[in-house]
Enzyme design. Structure first.
Site, PDB file in Angstrom:
ATOM      1  N   GLU A 179       0.724  -1.481  -0.003  1.00  0.00           N
ATOM      2  CA  GLU A 179      -0.095   0.043  -0.091  1.00  0.00           C
ATOM      3  C   GLU A 179       0.860   1.340   0.169  1.00  0.00           C
ATOM      4  OE1 GLU A 179      -2.940  -0.050   2.958  1.00  0.00           O
ATOM      5  OE2 GLU A 179      -3.826  -1.985   2.188  1.00  0.00           O
ATOM      6  N   GLU A 387      -4.861  -8.798   1.186  1.00  0.00           N
ATOM      7  CA  GLU A 387      -5.447  -8.581   2.557  1.00  0.00           C
ATOM      8  C   GLU A 387      -6.855  -8.340   2.426  1.00  0.00           C
ATOM      9  OE1 GLU A 387      -4.026  -4.956   4.607  1.00  0.00           O
ATOM     10  OE2 GLU A 387      -1.774  -5.756   4.477  1.00  0.00           O
TER      11      GLU A 387
HETATM   12  C1  FCB Z   1      -4.225  -1.940   5.691  1.00  0.00           C
HETATM   13  C2  FCB Z   1      -2.788  -2.420   6.143  1.00  0.00           C
HETATM   14  C3  FCB Z   1      -2.838  -3.255   7.307  1.00  0.00           C
HETATM   15  C4  FCB Z   1      -3.881  -3.210   8.127  1.00  0.00           C
HETATM   16  C5  FCB Z   1      -5.005  -3.106   7.508  1.00  0.00           C
HETATM   17  C6  FCB Z   1      -6.298  -2.964   8.418  1.00  0.00           C
HETATM   18  O1  FCB Z   1      -4.308  -0.734   5.100  1.00  0.00           O
HETATM   19  O2  FCB Z   1      -1.940  -2.564   5.094  1.00  0.00           O
HETATM   20  O3  FCB Z   1      -1.480  -3.045   7.929  1.00  0.00           O
HETATM   21  O4  FCB Z   1      -3.926  -1.987   8.993  1.00  0.00           O
HETATM   22  O5  FCB Z   1      -5.226  -1.973   6.556  1.00  0.00           O
END
Ligand code: FCB
Length: 486
Positions: A179, A387
């Site tokens: 990110e 994620e």
């Molecule tokens: C993302 C991050 C991770 C965590 C999630 C909830 O943006 O990559 O580290 O904080 O959100």
């Protein structure tokens, strides 16, 4: 097993419940969020150590000093992953643990931690997926100017070489950045993340240098890693939707797509910065000076897989002149916008949706649409959901259990969305639940629990939540259970 509450159950009953052969089932974490041992083994502070130790930056004054103490408990944590049946584990490396101060030779003690972690994973039959950078720049590099400075990309390439040398023989999948949008725009724009600067032009400069660092690191990884090793980058692509079908709201969506998504996918996947992004931000940076000859060729070196993180969609509008601020963009409160050049765009919370403890709307269709949009724009690009998950206010029952039916419903809905995208032609190679265990949730500290495994921070005891058992069952079946049998 816990029943899914009917009001939040997925809205469709998946018929073909199978996932593709070889689909990777994993869970993810990040170094600063779980490791602790902030000052052990020669590690020096990162920007997140400094930020979390600065009064008023993180809720309750929480820091990652101890976190989930994974640095000392990694063996048990890997055993837990094995019991849950995880096939892959996505972790990140703390740069200042392996190369204190971000320059010069590596520290063997730091590398040893990751060598042992990876050996333990391999021994347990779990594929390690290593992310080089999950937001924790060595503080000394920030003191020298940080990501707005071009030289930081050179430092990153050196660090990538160290890691490829140390783990290249046993880590089969590498991710350069997690990110980079957050690093650039929350770190240097709105300042809700480390290093907490609020300079619109620095945020854009940081974005370019993160892109460049990705490209430089890709060159190093390709040069050093054995053939067949997979490379990737993970982006938090915003699933941007206009509030209405007006031309003004369509323009808001275009702008946020440009500075939220295409600022990375443009150079990385097409070898160019989008013209509309340049037009929207030319009063803030001179792109012709920022981008040097050869940069775009370096940045667009092909990745094997694009990692996508998705939690909730982004609903935007262009407010009428003089309308009050409504920046519900889910990225934390600040007087400064993380959207340089598009500060006037308003963000909205979707009506009529269940929300997580982050107040993020639950919308699995957003994940489906995102996977399909990327597939349409970049045909044939292999994708990985690196994620996806949700925070809820979990607690341990008197019987010692953590029942989290909302999380099960969230995961079920989003996995069904992945399945639909695969059926409709998206090449999705795997899914990583965020997160393996509760951890330091950045500006929210320990107040938000995203884990499939509950962490009692006082004792550091791990308790797999009902969702961990549910996920374990999904992995074993390689399929989703019918919604009413969850
Ligand atoms: C993302 C991050 C991770 C965590 C999630 C909830 O943006 O990559 O580290 O904080 O959100």
């Amino acid at each position: 097993m816990t029943a899914v509450r009917p009001d939040i159950a997925p809205q469709w009953a998946p018929e073909a419940t199978d996932f593709p052969t070889g689909f990777v089932w994993g869970a993810a974490t990040a170094a600063y969020q779980i490791e602790g041992a902030a000052a052990e083994g020669g590690r020096t502070p990162s920007i997140w150590d400094t930020f979390s130790h600065t009064a008023g930056k993180v809720r309750n004054g929480d820091t990652g000093d101890i976190a989930a103490d994974h640095y000392h408990r990694y063996r048990d944590d890997v055993q837990l992953m094995k019991q849950l049946g995880l096939k892959a584990y996505r972790f990140s490396v703390s740069w200042s643990r392996v190369q204190p101060t971000g320059r010069g030779p590596a520290v063997e003690r730091g590398l040893d931690f990751y060598r042992k972690l990876v050996d333990e994973l391999l021994e347990a039959g779990i594929t390690p997926v290593a992310t080089l950078y999950h937001w924790d720049l060595p503080q000394e590099l920030e003191d020298a100017g940080g990501w707005p400075q071009r030289v930081t990309a050179d430092r990153f390439a050196d660090y990538a070489a160290i890691m490829a040398g140390a783990l290249g023989d046993r880590v089969g999948m590498w991710t350069t950045f997690n990110e980079p949008w957050c690093s650039a725009f929350l770190g240097y724009g709105s300042g809700v993340h480390a290093p907490g600067r609020t300079e619109a032009s620095s945020a854009l400069r940081a974005a370019h240098h993160l892109n460049l660092a990705h490209g430089r690191a890709m060159e190093v990884l390709r040069g050093q890693l054995p053939a067949g090793t997979q490379t990737s980058v993970t982006l938090n692509l915003h699933q941007v939707r206009p509030l209405t079908d007006s031309a003004a709201d369509a323009d808001a969506a275009r702008r946020i797509d440009a500075v939220g998504n295409r600022v990375f996918t443009g150079p990385m996947l097409r070898g160019e910065y989008p013209e509309d992004l340049i037009a929207d931000t030319s009063h803030l940076v001179d792109w012709s000076k920022l981008v040097h000859d050869g940069d775009l060729a370096a940045i667009s070196r092909p990745v094997d897989v694009l990692g996508i993180n998705y939690y909730t969609p982004t609903l935007v509008s262009t407010p009428a002149e003089g309308a009050g601020d409504s920046r519900n963009d889910g990225h934390g409160a600040s007087d400064y916008s993380p959207w340089p050049g598009s500060e006037h765009v308003a963000f909205h919370l979707a009506e009529g949706k269940q929300r997580t403890a982050m107040n993020w709307a639950i919308d699995p269709n957003g994940l489906y649409n995102l996977l399909m949009d990327v597939t349409r724009d970049h045909p044939g690009l292999p994708l990985m959901v690196t994620e996806n998950g949700a925070a809820f206010d979990d607690y341990v029952s008197p019987e010692g259990r953590v029942e989290d039916p909302e999380r099960i419903a969230y995961l079920h809905g989003h996995l069904a969305a992945v399945q639909r995208a695969v059926a409709d032609g998206a090449d999705v190679r795997g899914y990583f639940l965020w997160s393996l265990m509760d951890n330091f949730e950045w500006g929210y500290g320990y107040s938000k629990r995203f884990g499939a495994v509950y962490v009692d921070y006082a004792s550091q005891r791990r308790i797999p939540k009902a969702s961990a058992h549910w996920y374990s069952d999904v992995i074993r079946r390689h399929a989703l259970p019918p919604a009413d049998h969850s």
